[in-house]
Design a protein around this motif. Structure first.
Motif, PDB file in Angstrom:
ATOM      1  N   ASP A   1       0.852  -1.191   0.000  1.00 18.69           N
ATOM      2  CA  ASP A   1       0.000   0.000   0.000  1.00 18.69           C
ATOM      3  C   ASP A   1       0.894   1.250   0.000  1.00 18.69           C
ATOM      4  O   ASP A   1       1.362   1.694  -1.037  1.00 18.69           O
ATOM      5  N   GLY A   2       1.157   1.835   1.173  1.00 19.13           N
ATOM      6  CA  GLY A   2       1.997   3.018   1.249  1.00 19.13           C
ATOM      7  C   GLY A   2       3.451   2.707   0.949  1.00 19.13           C
ATOM      8  O   GLY A   2       3.927   1.583   1.146  1.00 19.13           O
ATOM      9  N   LEU A   3       4.201   3.733   0.461  1.00 14.55           N
ATOM     10  CA  LEU A   3       5.587   3.546   0.058  1.00 14.55           C
ATOM     11  C   LEU A   3       6.350   4.843   0.277  1.00 14.55           C
ATOM     12  O   LEU A   3       5.859   5.929  -0.037  1.00 14.55           O
ATOM     13  N   VAL A   4       7.572   4.751   0.832  1.00 17.66           N
ATOM     14  CA  VAL A   4       8.443   5.906   1.007  1.00 17.66           C
ATOM     15  C   VAL A   4       9.887   5.470   0.737  1.00 17.66           C
ATOM     16  O   VAL A   4      10.181   4.274   0.676  1.00 17.66           O
ATOM     17  N   ARG A   5      10.785   6.464   0.610  1.00 21.79           N
ATOM     18  CA  ARG A   5      12.207   6.164   0.419  1.00 21.79           C
ATOM     19  C   ARG A   5      13.038   6.910   1.449  1.00 21.79           C
ATOM     20  O   ARG A   5      12.775   8.070   1.768  1.00 21.79           O
TER      21      ARG A   5
END
Length: 302
Positions: free
Chosen positions: A211-215
């Motif tokens: 679902d959610g994604l960050v770097r």
């Protein structure tokens, strides 16, 4: 009580902590964002965006018919972007054909409201990085980029490619966009060529259900909720695909949705309430915890 026990079990390792508990009157909490001081969260059914420090206050209530899903802080423009939608098949939401990408100033005023010029539009996730803004369509898999003048959206994942666009995260060099397609897996989009390549995980299978994604640095973090309970996953890219791991070990997350990185820590919506949405007469008595996982300078959990 269950969540407190889970946190206690993991405390000796990565020490995730609950930094906020959203009042249970906000039954479905979806998005989280932060500028390092304020934490914003979105409450879907009551169309509310909350601004929280020691306590939470109502920052904005979206126009009737639009519900706030994922949110992202844009530090360059000083705007909170909201994927505002009215998707079909969700209890408590009246479906419509077109949602909108909305920007709020810090007072909660709507300063931008845009959508593609034609077609349906169901934005579910949004990300802001390095002056660029991306929004994904949960119903058809398309992904759009905000035009330089801030007045339009241009498709970077074209029609017919994806199925259910979720989290997006821009690469450090700004040339590629990692996209979580819930049904198909993790894809890498070449922003110059408008092509998407699905990335198999180390066993050759697609990493679906993110679902959610960050770097952070060269590491991407995602929320897996394709099966219960959910998990935090870390993703590193390889020459032929991706490697994924579980940085919290066996610690599971009940009903998680979105994730944010505030420069020092990951913030996760750990118990959103989606799992109880279709339970007739259900009254939520426990609030939604927002948990924090501090990251070291090399972007690994502390």
């Amino acid at each position: 009580m269950i969540w407190s026990l889970l946190v206690a079990v993991a405390a000796a390792a990565l020490q995730p902590t609950t930094v906020l508990t959203i009042d249970p009157s906000h039954r479905i909490v979806e998005g989280v964002a932060s500028d390092g001081k304020t934490i914003w969260v979105s409450s879907i059914l009551d169309r509310t965006v909350l601004a929280c420090r020691k306590t939470c206050r109502t920052m904005a209530v979206l126009p009737p018919g639009l519900h706030p899903f994922a949110i992202a802080w844009d530090k360059g423009r000083k705007r909170l972007w909201v994927a505002a939608d009215c998707p079909p098949g969700v209890t408590g939401i009246t479906a419509c054909e077109r949602g909108a990408l909305i920007a709020l100033d810090k007072r909660g005023r709507v300063v931008t409201r845009i959508a593609p010029y034609v077609g349906t539009f169901h934005p579910g996730d949004v990300s802001a990085s390095q002056g660029q803004l991306f929004v994904s369509d949960s119903q058809n898999g398309m992904v759009f980029r905000l035009t330089p003048n801030g007045r339009g959206l241009m498709a970077v994942v074209l029609p017919g490619i994806g199925k259910s666009g979720q989290g997006t995260a821009l690469s450090a060099d700004g040339q590629r966009l990692l996209v979580a397609d819930y049904s198909q897996g993790i894809g890498s989009v070449d922003l110059a060529k408008f092509t998407r390549t699905l990335l198999p995980r180390q066993d050759g299978k697609p990493l679906r259900g993110v679902d959610g994604l960050v770097r952070c640095g060269s590491t991407y973090y995602g929320i897996y909720n394709g099966a219960a309970p959910g998990l935090l996953v870390s993703i590193t890219l390889t020459a032929t695909g991706l490697n994924f791991d579980q940085p919290l070990g066996e610690l599971s997350l009940p009903d998680p949705t979105q994730i944010a990185f505030d420069g020092k820590r990951l913030l996760i919506v750990a118990d959103s309430g989606w799992a109880t949405l279709d339970k007739a007469g259900f009254v939520r008595t426990q609030g939604t915890p927002i948990i924090a996982i501090p990251l070291a300078k090399d972007c690994t959990p502390i």
